[in-house]
Structure formats: structure tokens, C-alpha cells
Design an enzyme around this catalytic site. Structure first.
Site, PDB file in Angstrom:
ATOM      1  CG  ASP A  35      -1.812   1.178   1.297  1.00 29.45           C
ATOM      2  OD1 ASP A  35      -1.904   1.909   0.019  1.00 29.45           O
ATOM      3  OD2 ASP A  35      -2.530   1.217   2.338  1.00 29.45           O
ATOM      4  CG  ASP A  85      -5.922   3.383   0.135  1.00 27.82           C
ATOM      5  OD1 ASP A  85      -5.159   2.554   0.204  1.00 27.82           O
ATOM      6  OD2 ASP A  85      -6.711   3.605  -0.948  1.00 27.82           O
ATOM      7  CG  ASP A 143      -4.774 -11.496 -15.731  1.00 31.80           C
ATOM      8  OD1 ASP A 143      -5.520 -12.432 -16.466  1.00 31.80           O
ATOM      9  OD2 ASP A 143      -4.363 -11.882 -14.855  1.00 31.80           O
ATOM     10  CG  ASP A 150      -9.019 -14.985 -16.668  1.00 30.63           C
ATOM     11  OD1 ASP A 150      -8.516 -15.416 -15.451  1.00 30.63           O
ATOM     12  OD2 ASP A 150     -10.535 -14.952 -16.600  1.00 30.63           O
ATOM     13  CD  GLU A 185      -6.737 -19.618 -15.475  1.00 32.21           C
ATOM     14  OE1 GLU A 185      -6.789 -19.751 -14.525  1.00 32.21           O
ATOM     15  OE2 GLU A 185      -7.538 -19.020 -16.022  1.00 32.21           O
ATOM     16  CG  HIS A 216      -4.806 -15.254  -8.538  1.00 32.51           C
ATOM     17  ND1 HIS A 216      -3.806 -15.535  -9.401  1.00 32.51           N
ATOM     18  CD2 HIS A 216      -5.927 -14.789  -9.022  1.00 32.51           C
ATOM     19  CE1 HIS A 216      -4.658 -15.796 -10.731  1.00 32.51           C
ATOM     20  NE2 HIS A 216      -6.001 -15.368 -10.604  1.00 32.51           N
ATOM     21  CG  ASP A 217      -7.270 -18.433  -9.655  1.00 31.05           C
ATOM     22  OD1 ASP A 217      -7.791 -17.558  -9.012  1.00 31.05           O
ATOM     23  OD2 ASP A 217      -6.917 -18.510 -10.854  1.00 31.05           O
TER      24      ASP A 217
HETATM   25  C1  GLC Z   1      -9.154 -17.313 -13.807  1.00 31.47           C
HETATM   26  C2  GLC Z   1      -8.358 -16.433 -12.756  1.00 31.47           C
HETATM   27  C3  GLC Z   1      -9.232 -16.617 -11.738  1.00 31.47           C
HETATM   28  C4  GLC Z   1     -10.735 -15.939 -12.041  1.00 31.47           C
HETATM   29  C5  GLC Z   1     -11.612 -16.765 -13.178  1.00 31.47           C
HETATM   30  C6  GLC Z   1     -12.527 -16.102 -13.836  1.00 31.47           C
HETATM   31  O1  GLC Z   1      -9.144 -18.729 -13.367  1.00 31.47           O
HETATM   32  O2  GLC Z   1      -7.382 -16.619 -12.361  1.00 31.47           O
HETATM   33  O3  GLC Z   1      -8.922 -15.891 -10.417  1.00 31.47           O
HETATM   34  O4  GLC Z   1     -11.751 -16.152 -11.002  1.00 31.47           O
HETATM   35  O5  GLC Z   1     -10.627 -16.830 -14.213  1.00 31.47           O
HETATM   36  O6  GLC Z   1     -12.000 -15.099 -14.559  1.00 31.47           O
HETATM   37 CA    CA Z   2      -3.846   2.292  -1.278  1.00 33.10          CA
END
Ligand code: GLC
Ligand code: CA
Length: 551
Positions: free
Chosen positions: A20, A24, A97, A199, A253, A325-326
Site C-alpha cells: 500500500d 488507505d 492479465d 484468463d 490459462e 492467486h487461485d
Molecule cells: C481465472 C482467474 C481467476 C478467476 C477466473 C474467472 O481462473 O485466475 O482468479 O476467478 O479465471 O475470471
Molecule cells: Ca492504497
């Protein structure tokens, strides 16, 4: 040849929890700017930004309402340009992305499309259908929220959403939509970005008739009719032509795409993607998704690694990762908290020395771990909340919560632990999400000072990779595939051989070197135990990894 990415590695930023910069409580581009030298210090060569565009955050950025701007929480376009330029000055590539299977329902295209009307140019931007009497257009389920069809009163029709209700699927069969995608690509490429992570790209072409899927199967019953769909290759070729003009890299992906199918996209000079994010290596302790858990199986993990390594060798190129992140953090899943440092370092070496381009997810290099929040109301991820309230609604609360603890994407989305100071040094304000209380022990400042830390081990691994052509270009071969505790693989190039031996065991164990390897001639390149405690070839202490070279 667009293969500049092959000797590189990338750092993945999920910005909301990264750093950050304006205090905030929300991570932002200023925060990223301040951490660029840290990122560079890891030895990576680029950054992949998870979506940083305007978004109502129904799926934290994967529901985009404006593709050509920056979310106000994270800064402005000129903040982004500052980050981009500074990253380039430091020799870091930047990839964005590209989320084009769906938009947010608050995207102006959808707001227009909802209105219907014969000469509305946005009429066919999405997948609209009438119901069949009282029935939905088909029986597909969504991944995140019940049925895949949502009624729109305004238009008097249903729209398709394979993910959340607020993520309507684009109609990629409409040439105007594909032109929009190309214009988005050009917008960022003209600004100077170096490529895209695309994605769920293998879902963008739906079967024309949208036939009913497999009855009674939750979440994925329609999959055969939108995964690797009929026009996918053709559409990807169109996008490839744009990326090609700029020499940009494209990483697709592809959930649940088997390696054979993957090769269709990845192989040869006329490939449509440079690399693919496969899901096989995330399934070593679960069936299909982390929600359906089983005890960790090293054999399953090794099979997944080797399947991709062997199949792509010489014909295509791997994207290597163990976290993003998934998925919940891997150290509590494939490693052991009891041997936190040892397993965190071993897990690094077990994938960083394979053939391919590695991705490291923020906090992974620190050995950040998962969280277990007291109730479902503390969780924010649409997938977790939905799994709790729908798929598993029959189970007792405690059982469901245990499932969430083991599977939630939120576990990988806690603020990065920069220091032992308040809020882990992420922000001086109350952070937008829960900070893992172990930040006093696990944090970047402490690990930076400790030569034996997980952080410094990542640095050593990345340096070694860079300095060693065999680790970059060598062929891959797995030994002892039947072992339930040892992952042993060889890289070989121009007469040089390197063996990476990884223990997934909590006790000391012995193994014999493969035939043709003499212990006396081995040169130790790397070990995850402190130098004061030298190891022995053929013996591995708990979660020890040794990287040995024969010239
Ligand atoms: C991909 C992303 C994931 C998202 C999904 C739908 O798997 O990595 O975070 O929720 O697509 O966009
Ligand atoms: Ca911030």
C-alpha cells in the site's frame, strides 16, 4: 521467433494485497513502484499483473468494467506508466492479465447489450437466449454461482455466465467483439507492455447450439461444450497476429486442458500461445478442485510434473508454477509447517530447475502460509462463499469450514508480509483484508537478513538458473518415479548433467544415485541446509534438496 521469455522468470502481483503506497489499507501502483527494486533483487526478469483495471470486484478484478484504464483504488494510467517505465529501466518485462471470456455486468457493453433492440450495435456482444418455456436455455452450471443463466428483466432474455452472475460471457463469435479484444491488446502493447496472461482463454469459443451438459454434475457439466471449443484456434490465431506485430508473449490459462490438447496451441512456429498455465500440478492433494481433498500424494505431483516436462521437451515451452492467486499456499499442502524453512526451500528447487519459465507468486518467496478464519462471513472470495452455501450446504458447519480452510483462494490473498511492524508493514492503515498473524516471524525484512531464509534461497535458485545453461536448456529425465518420498530429476545439456534430489520426507533417508553417477565426482551446487551443516550425497535430511553437477 518470439522466445525472449525462455531464459526468464516472472513475479506475479495480485495488487490489492501487495503493498500500500498511499496508506488507505489497499495495495496500489505506488506500492508496486516502491517495491520494484525488491522484485529485481529476487533475480526475476518480469512481472505479471493480475487485473488492475476498473472493476466492481465481484471476482477481485476478473470482472472488468473498463479495459483501458486503471482501478482508482490502485492509481491512474500515469501511475501505471511510471511503474512500466521504471520496470523497463530495471530490465523487468511487464505482462498484463487479459480477461476476455467475460466482462463485468457493469461494463458499458453489457449495460448497452441489456437494452436489446434490433439496431443496437451491442446487442450480440454477449450470449443471450430465450428460455425454453419455464426452463432455462440449457442445464449448464456456473463455476461460482448456481446455474449458468441469469434472467435479465430489461431485455426479457437470459444471459450466460460460466463464472459469477456479475461476469457475463462475451460472444466471441461476434467479429465486432474480437475487434474490441484486438483494440484492447493494442492499447496496452502500444503503451509498451510486453505481453499477456490470458484468463481462461480456452473457454472463449462456445459450441454453437449450446447443448445440455452432463446431468447432475455440478459446476462443470457444460465444460465439453465450451472448453477447447470449435473456433478457439481460429480466434487465437487472430489475437496472435496482433501480439506477433509487437513480439509480445502470450501465456494462456487453461484449466483442465490435457497435455495432448495443449500441444495444439503451443507447438511450432505457428503456435497461438507461447506457454500454458496448466492445473495438473495443483491437484496433488485433491480431485479436480481443492474442495475435494485427499492426502498429499508425491507420486501424483511427480506424474503431473513429468507429464508436461516430457511432452513439451523440444517442441513447446512450459510455464512453471506452484502458487498463484487461485490456490491456497503450497507450503502447508505439499510441504510441512513443522519443517517450514526446509520444505519452503525444497519446494522452490523442486520446480524452479525444471525446463520452462518459472512464475513466483507474491509471498511465495517468503514462505507465506494459509489462514483459517473463524466463520464463512470472514471470507470474501466468491468461489469460497458459494461453495460453502451451495455445493456443500448439507454438511455440518464445522466440516464445511474445514473445507474452506483447506481450499479457499483467500488464503493466498492476505497482505504480503513485509516486516514485523504493525499490519506486517503492508500499510499503516487498517488493511482491507486479514493479515496472517504469523507476520512477526514470517516477513521479508527478517528473511532478507537471514542468509538461510526462504527468501534468500529463492534468490540463490534464480541466480543459479540464470548462470547455468543446463538448467535453462537441458533435457529432463525423472528417476525413482515410484518413490513415495523422493523426487529425483536430471537435466542434461552438452555433456553436463545436473541431478536435483528433493526429499518430501520428515525423516532422514538414503537413496542410491542412478546408474552412471559417481558420488565422488559430484559437485554440490546448492543445498537448502545451512553451510555449517554440510550434507552427504545419497542421504537427504527432512525436506532437504541437493543440486549436484557432473561435468
Ligand atoms: C481465472 C482467474 C481467476 C478467476 C477466473 C474467472 O481462473 O485466475 O482468479 O476467478 O479465471 O475470471
Ligand atoms: Ca492504497
Amino acid at each position: 521467433m518470439q522466445d525472449w521469455y525462455k531464459n526468464m522468470s516472472f513475479y506475479q502481483i495480485w495488487i490489492r494485497s501487495f503493498a500500500d503506497g498511499n496508506d488507505d489499507g489497499i495495495g496500489d501502483l505506488l506500492g508496486v513502484y516502491d517495491k520494484l527494486t525488491y522484485i529485481k533483487s529476487l533475480g526475476v526478469d518480469g512481472i505479471w499483473f493480475c487485473p488492475i483495471y476498473p472493476s466492481p470486484n465481484a471476482d477481485f478484478g476478473y470482472d472488468i468494467s473498463d479495459y483501458k484504464n486503471i482501478h482508482p483504488d490502485y492509481g491512474t494510467l500515469s501511475d501505471f506508466k511510471r511503474v512500466l517505465n521504471r520496470a523497463h529501466e530495471l530490465g523487468l518485462k511487464v505482462i498484463m492479465d487479459l480477461v476476455i471470456n467475460h466482462t463485468s455486468d457493469e461494463h458499458p457493453w453489457f449495460i448497452e447489450s441489456r437494452k436489446g433492440g434490433e439496431d443496437n450495435p451491442y446487442k450480440d456482444y454477449y450470449i443471450w437466449r430465450d428460455g425454453k418455456g419455464v426452463k432455462l436455455p440449457n442445464n449448464w452450471e456456473s463455476f461460482f454461482e448456481g446455474k449458468a443463466w441469469e434472467w435479465c428483466e430489461e431485455r426479457g432474455q437470459y444471459y450466460l455466465h460460466i463464472f459469477a452472475k456479475k461476469q457475463p460471457d462475451l460472444n466471441m463469435d461476434n467479429p465486432a467483439v474480437r475487434e474490441e479484444i484486438k483494440s484492447i491488446m493494442r492499447f496496452w502493447l502500444d503503451m509498451g507492455v510486453d505481453g499477456f496472461r490470458e484468463d481462461v482463454i480456452t473457454y472463449i469459443s462456445k459450441h454453437e447450439q449450446l447443448p445440455d451438459g452432463i446431468p447432475f454434475l455440478p459446476a462443470i457439466n457444460g465444460l465439453p461444450f465450451y472448453k477447447d471449443g470449435p473456433n478457439l484456434l481460429r480466434y487465437l490465431r487472430e489475437f496472435r497476429a496482433v501480439a506477433g506485430e509487437y513480439g509480445a508473449v502470450q501465456i494462456g490459462e487453461a484449466p483442465m486442458t490435457p497435455v495432448k490438447t495443449a500441444l495444439q496451441y503451443l507447438r511450432g512456429e505457428d503456435r497461438v500461445l507461447d506457454m500454458m498455465i496448466q492445473f495438473d500440478t495443483m491437484m496433488a492433494d485433491c480431485f479436480f478442485t481443492e474442495y475435494v481433498h485427499h492426502p498429499f500424494s508425491l507420486r501424483k505431483l511427480k506424474r503431473a510434473f513429468s507429464r508436461w516436462q516430457y511432452a513439451l521437451d523440444g517442441v513447446a515451452w512450459n510455464a512453471l508454477y506452484l502458487e498463484n492467486h487461485d490456490h491456497p499456499r503450497v507450503i502447508d499442502r505439499y510441504g510441512s509447517l513443522e519443517f517450514w524453512r526446509e520444505s519452503g526451500t525444497m519446494l522452490a528447487a523442486c520446480y524452479l530447475f525444471q525446463q520452462g519459465t518459472p512464475f513466483i507468486y507474491q509471498g511465495q518467496e517468503l514462505g507465506m502460509t494459509n489462514i483459517a478464519l473463524p466463520s464463512i462471513d470472514h471470507y470474501l472470495d466468491v468461489a469460497s462463499v458459494n461453495a460453502y452455501h451451495s455445493f456443500f450446504r448439507w454438511e455440518p458447519v464445522e466440516k464445511r469450514l474445514r473445507r474452506i480452510h483447506r481450499s479457499s483462494r483467500d488464503s493466498a490473498r492476505t497482505p504480503v508480509q513485509w516486516s514485523g511492524e504493525e499490519n506486517a508493514g503492508f500499510s499503516t492503515a487498517e488493511p482491507w483484508f486479514y493479515v496472517n498473524p504469523n507476520y512477526r516471524e514470517i516477513n521479508a525484512a527478517a528473511e532478507d537478513r537471514d542468509p538461510n531464509s526462504i527468501l534468500n534461497f529463492y534468490r540463490k535458485c534464480l541466480k543459479l538458473r540464470k548462470d547455468c545453461p543446463t538448467l535453462l536448456w537441458g533435457s529432463y529425465r525423472e528417476y525413482r518415479w515410484h518413490s513415495g518420498w523422493l523426487y529425483l530429476y536430471e537435466r542434461q545439456w552438452q555433456g553436463e548433467r545436473i541431478l536435483v534430489s528433493c526429499s518430501f520426507s520428515k525423516r532422514q533417508r538414503r537413496f542410491s544415485l542412478p546408474e552412471g553417477y559417481a558420488a565422488e565426482q559430484a559437485e554440490l551446487l546448492l543445498d537448502n541446509y545451512p553451510a555449517e551443516q554440510p550434507g552427504q550425497v545419497g542421504t537427504l535430511r527432512p525436506y532437504e534438496v541437493q543440486v549436484l553437477r557432473w561435468k
